[in-house]
Design a protein around this motif. Structure first.
Motif: not given
Length: 216
Positions: A106-109, A1-25
């Motif tokens: 980015p603490q969790r996958i 089974m190939v797992q499709r994970i949301i890994d912060p280590g791959n975040a630099t391959a972002a496909v788009d941008q977003i603006s969010i007003s309230v986020l944890p520091t």
């Protein structure tokens, strides 16, 4: 089974941008968030630490001792996606609560899973069914007993560890899914001891492809 994970280590391959007003520091400083618009109400979200804590290591080791492959035993927490960036989960001390997924970056996958073919009404009802558990206390003693049994090789998948007044994280999803669909997930015990590893391994759920978005 190939797992499709949301890994912060791959975040630099972002496909788009977003603006969010309230986020944890920490998330704001990291500069990226998952594209949670790809998630749907009632989706399962699995978690593991990017840098495993002692507690996560113990959970993973116990699940491995219960016979799960490392790709499944590594998942140590589970929640149900509600809407936007919110999930409902069961955690020690707080019991069943809601919170934002952004606090995990980015603490969790992460890993999103869902049952294909469900009607939208069923998906929403799974999410709402989980919300009905708000305030239910976490089954701390039950989780401790399960850990001991798994770690010592005395695992009994049909053992009854929980009462109606307490629950562990993976049971929030399992119970909500079963109540709404009137079906059980394959390879998950019908008893009270459903683990994150069971939800990772079941072939009844499919992984959700979630990319990354850069914060602006």
């Amino acid at each position: 089974m190939v797992q499709r994970i949301i890994d912060p280590g791959n975040a630099t391959a972002a496909v788009d941008q977003i603006s969010i007003s309230v986020l944890p520091t920490k998330t704001r400083e990291f500069g990226f968030v998952p594209d949670l618009a790809k998630c749907m109400p009632g989706d399962l979200v699995l978690f593991r630490d990017a840098a495993p804590s002692r507690a996560s290591q113990l959970i993973a080791r116990a699940q491995s001792g219960a016979g799960f492959a490392s790709e499944h035993s590594a998942w140590t927490h589970a929640a149900i996606f509600l809407y936007e960036d919110f999930v409902v989960e069961a955690v020690p001390r707080h019991g069943v609560r809601t919170r934002t997924l952004y606090s995990d970056i980015p603490q969790r996958i992460l890993r999103g899973r869902r049952k294909s073919g469900l009607a939208d009404t069923d998906r929403y009802q799974i999410a709402l069914r989980a919300l009905r558990m708000l305030g239910t206390r976490y089954a701390t003693i039950s989780a401790f007993k399960m850990g001991l049994r798994m770690a010592t090789g005395l695992w009994d998948a049909n053992g009854s560890f929980e009462s109606q007044s307490s629950i562990i994280c993976s049971k929030v999803y399992f119970d909500a899914y079963a109540d709404i669909t009137r079906a059980f997930l394959r390879n998950c015990p019908v008893g009270d001891a459903v683990l994150p590893a069971h939800l990772s391994a079941t072939p009844d759920l499919e992984d959700v492809e979630v990319g990354w978005l850069q914060l602006t």
